[in-house]
Enzyme design. Structure first.
Site, PDB file in Angstrom:
ATOM      1  N   LYS A  14       0.835  -1.215   0.000  1.00  0.00           N
ATOM      2  CA  LYS A  14       0.000   0.000   0.000  1.00  0.00           C
ATOM      3  C   LYS A  14       0.867   1.260   0.000  1.00  0.00           C
ATOM      4  O   LYS A  14       0.668   2.161  -0.800  1.00  0.00           O
ATOM      5  CB  LYS A  14      -0.915   0.027   1.240  1.00  0.00           C
ATOM      6  N   ARG A  89      -9.694   1.559   8.471  1.00  0.00           N
ATOM      7  CA  ARG A  89      -9.280   0.209   8.817  1.00  0.00           C
ATOM      8  C   ARG A  89     -10.386  -0.550   9.564  1.00  0.00           C
ATOM      9  O   ARG A  89     -10.220  -1.711   9.882  1.00  0.00           O
ATOM     10  CB  ARG A  89      -8.099   0.413   9.743  1.00  0.00           C
ATOM     11  N   ARG A 128      11.562  -6.056   5.069  1.00  0.00           N
ATOM     12  CA  ARG A 128      11.358  -4.612   4.859  1.00  0.00           C
ATOM     13  C   ARG A 128      12.303  -3.772   5.714  1.00  0.00           C
ATOM     14  O   ARG A 128      12.611  -4.111   6.852  1.00  0.00           O
ATOM     15  CB  ARG A 128       9.920  -4.237   5.225  1.00  0.00           C
ATOM     16  N   ARG A 161      11.178  -2.145  11.252  1.00  0.00           N
ATOM     17  CA  ARG A 161      10.077  -1.803  12.151  1.00  0.00           C
ATOM     18  C   ARG A 161       9.917  -2.870  13.220  1.00  0.00           C
ATOM     19  O   ARG A 161       9.994  -4.056  12.941  1.00  0.00           O
ATOM     20  CB  ARG A 161       8.775  -1.670  11.357  1.00  0.00           C
ATOM     21  N   ARG A 172      -0.837  -9.253  13.131  1.00  0.00           N
ATOM     22  CA  ARG A 172      -1.400  -8.150  12.324  1.00  0.00           C
ATOM     23  C   ARG A 172      -2.292  -8.705  11.221  1.00  0.00           C
ATOM     24  O   ARG A 172      -3.314  -8.116  10.881  1.00  0.00           O
ATOM     25  CB  ARG A 172      -0.264  -7.306  11.728  1.00  0.00           C
TER      26      ARG A 172
HETATM   27  P1  AP5 Z   1       4.769  -1.622   1.904  1.00  0.00           P
HETATM   28  O1  AP5 Z   1       4.485  -0.764   0.727  1.00  0.00           O
HETATM   29  O2  AP5 Z   1       5.536  -1.020   3.039  1.00  0.00           O
HETATM   30  O3  AP5 Z   1       3.417  -2.336   2.428  1.00  0.00           O
HETATM   31  P2  AP5 Z   1       2.159  -1.787   3.184  1.00  0.00           P
HETATM   32  O4  AP5 Z   1       0.970  -2.427   2.596  1.00  0.00           O
HETATM   33  O5  AP5 Z   1       2.187  -0.287   3.256  1.00  0.00           O
HETATM   34  O6  AP5 Z   1       2.430  -2.463   4.603  1.00  0.00           O
HETATM   35  P3  AP5 Z   1       2.354  -1.915   6.081  1.00  0.00           P
HETATM   36  O7  AP5 Z   1       2.933  -3.026   6.931  1.00  0.00           O
HETATM   37  O8  AP5 Z   1       2.996  -0.564   6.248  1.00  0.00           O
HETATM   38  O9  AP5 Z   1       0.870  -1.836   6.333  1.00  0.00           O
HETATM   39  P4  AP5 Z   1       0.181  -1.937   7.622  1.00  0.00           P
HETATM   40  O10 AP5 Z   1      -1.178  -1.658   7.169  1.00  0.00           O
HETATM   41  O11 AP5 Z   1       0.328  -3.166   8.430  1.00  0.00           O
HETATM   42  O12 AP5 Z   1       0.960  -0.889   8.560  1.00  0.00           O
HETATM   43  P5  AP5 Z   1       0.660   0.603   8.965  1.00  0.00           P
HETATM   44  O13 AP5 Z   1       1.930   1.346   8.956  1.00  0.00           O
HETATM   45  O14 AP5 Z   1      -0.499   1.145   8.194  1.00  0.00           O
HETATM   46  O15 AP5 Z   1       5.533  -2.921   1.383  1.00  0.00           O
HETATM   47  C1  AP5 Z   1       5.932  -3.943   2.286  1.00  0.00           C
HETATM   48  C2  AP5 Z   1       7.297  -4.480   1.858  1.00  0.00           C
HETATM   49  O16 AP5 Z   1       7.174  -5.182   0.616  1.00  0.00           O
HETATM   50  C3  AP5 Z   1       8.386  -3.411   1.639  1.00  0.00           C
HETATM   51  O17 AP5 Z   1       9.592  -3.947   2.041  1.00  0.00           O
HETATM   52  C4  AP5 Z   1       8.365  -3.192   0.116  1.00  0.00           C
HETATM   53  O18 AP5 Z   1       9.606  -2.760  -0.370  1.00  0.00           O
HETATM   54  C5  AP5 Z   1       8.000  -4.579  -0.380  1.00  0.00           C
HETATM   55  N1  AP5 Z   1       7.192  -4.578  -1.592  1.00  0.00           N
HETATM   56  C6  AP5 Z   1       6.156  -3.734  -1.912  1.00  0.00           C
HETATM   57  N2  AP5 Z   1       5.612  -4.064  -3.093  1.00  0.00           N
HETATM   58  C7  AP5 Z   1       6.318  -5.161  -3.542  1.00  0.00           C
HETATM   59  C8  AP5 Z   1       6.220  -5.962  -4.705  1.00  0.00           C
HETATM   60  N3  AP5 Z   1       5.301  -5.743  -5.668  1.00  0.00           N
HETATM   61  N4  AP5 Z   1       7.090  -6.995  -4.822  1.00  0.00           N
HETATM   62  C9  AP5 Z   1       8.018  -7.249  -3.852  1.00  0.00           C
HETATM   63  N5  AP5 Z   1       8.162  -6.510  -2.732  1.00  0.00           N
HETATM   64  C10 AP5 Z   1       7.306  -5.480  -2.575  1.00  0.00           C
HETATM   65  O19 AP5 Z   1       0.135   0.410  10.460  1.00  0.00           O
HETATM   66  C11 AP5 Z   1       1.008   0.065  11.502  1.00  0.00           C
HETATM   67  C12 AP5 Z   1       0.246   0.100  12.817  1.00  0.00           C
HETATM   68  O20 AP5 Z   1      -0.252   1.424  13.075  1.00  0.00           O
HETATM   69  C13 AP5 Z   1      -0.997  -0.796  12.901  1.00  0.00           C
HETATM   70  O21 AP5 Z   1      -0.685  -2.116  13.262  1.00  0.00           O
HETATM   71  C14 AP5 Z   1      -1.813  -0.069  13.965  1.00  0.00           C
HETATM   72  O22 AP5 Z   1      -1.326  -0.328  15.258  1.00  0.00           O
HETATM   73  C15 AP5 Z   1      -1.549   1.400  13.652  1.00  0.00           C
HETATM   74  N6  AP5 Z   1      -2.521   1.951  12.687  1.00  0.00           N
HETATM   75  C16 AP5 Z   1      -2.237   2.497  11.464  1.00  0.00           C
HETATM   76  N7  AP5 Z   1      -3.366   2.888  10.844  1.00  0.00           N
HETATM   77  C17 AP5 Z   1      -4.388   2.573  11.679  1.00  0.00           C
HETATM   78  C18 AP5 Z   1      -5.806   2.698  11.567  1.00  0.00           C
HETATM   79  N8  AP5 Z   1      -6.390   3.237  10.479  1.00  0.00           N
HETATM   80  N9  AP5 Z   1      -6.565   2.260  12.597  1.00  0.00           N
HETATM   81  C19 AP5 Z   1      -6.002   1.728  13.713  1.00  0.00           C
HETATM   82  N10 AP5 Z   1      -4.665   1.571  13.871  1.00  0.00           N
HETATM   83  C20 AP5 Z   1      -3.857   1.987  12.853  1.00  0.00           C
END
Ligand code: AP5
Length: 218
Positions: A14, A89, A128, A161, A172
């Site tokens: 994402k 979410r 990552r 992270r 997660r």
């Molecule tokens: P990346 O692009 O970083 O993936 P992502 O989908 O953004 O993954 P996240 O882990 O950041 O999402 P998340 O939803 O769990 O975490 P968030 O920060 O929102 O890609 C992942 C990896 O794959 C990278 O290494 C990249 O290089 C690689 N990659 C990408 N595309 C690729 C491809 N096509 N091929 C190969 N490799 C690839 O949330 C973290 C925490 O914050 C949550 O657990 C929660 O506690 C809190 N939080 C955040 N938002 C909310 C909300 N709305 N409500 C409640 N709590 C929240």
């Protein structure tokens, strides 16, 4: 204001793709996880509130998230619109977003759902690395920086992270299935859902998303 939602499991890509889409559309990129990590790094009360939830891989309570994201969306750089990454979410967050937009006579333009199987997500997240300064995501194998440990974009140092350890990633994923996956039908019922295969290389996935955009659906 144009609002595009990017959805998908943790590690779906994402953040990687939302940045590219935002650049292409001339919109701001707003990622709830990035906002929490910035707050945490700055040691603000918001960061301290979110810390425990994030470390455990649980969702931060809705009211905290909704206030934070709506406040961010009210800033001048979001005037043309936003690509929302990681928000909404939960059903309560999606409803709060709809209500806030409806109050301005607006609505979500499209919800792009990136489909990626759990085993792919695990490989992506455990390899990552994130920039400490600008939060750009890299991968030790799939998307390495030009210089090991250094961000291509801003020169910041890269780190792993806390919540990308295998055990936390598995939790997660469970939280995603229970609380966030139901949003797929929320947006499908509103005819806003656009599904994209999130497997394959980074540019391949961008190509699929861009084709959707060119078809005028987002
Ligand atoms: P990346 O692009 O970083 O993936 P992502 O989908 O953004 O993954 P996240 O882990 O950041 O999402 P998340 O939803 O769990 O975490 P968030 O920060 O929102 O890609 C992942 C990896 O794959 C990278 O290494 C990249 O290089 C690689 N990659 C990408 N595309 C690729 C491809 N096509 N091929 C190969 N490799 C690839 O949330 C973290 C925490 O914050 C949550 O657990 C929660 O506690 C809190 N939080 C955040 N938002 C909310 C909300 N709305 N409500 C409640 N709590 C929240």
């Amino acid at each position: 204001m144009m609002v595009v939602v990017v959805m998908g499991p943790p590690g779906a890509g994402k953040g990687t793709q939302a940045v590219r889409l935002a650049e292409r559309l001339g919109l701001a990129h707003v990622a709830s996880g990035d906002l929490f990590r910035e707050a945490l790094a700055a040691g603000t009360p918001l960061g301290l509130q979110a810390k425990g939830y994030m470390e455990r891989g649980e969702l931060v309570p809705d009211t905290i998230v909704v206030d934070m994201v709506l406040e961010r969306m009210a800033r001048p750089d979001c005037a043309a619109g936003v690509v929302l990454d990681g928000f909404p979410r939960t059903a309560a967050q999606a409803e709060a977003l709809d209500q806030a937009l409806a109050a301005q006579g607006k609505q979500v333009e499209a919800a792009l759902y990136m489909r990626v199987p759990a085993e792919v997500v695990l490989d992506r997240l455990t390899g990552r690395r994130i920039c400490r300064d600008c939060q750009a995501p890299y991968h030790v194998v799939f998307n390495p920086p030009a210089r090991t440990g250094i961000c291509d974009r801003c020169g910041g140092s890269l780190y792993q992270r806390e919540d990308d350890r295998e055990e936390t990633v598995r939790h997660r994923l469970e939280v995603y299935l229970q609380q966030t996956a139901p949003l797929i039908s929320y947006y499908r019922q509103r005819r806003l859902l656009r599904e994209v295969d999130g497997t394959g290389g980074l540019d391949e996935v961008t190509g699929r998303l861009v084709r959707l955009l060119d078809e005028g659906v987002a």
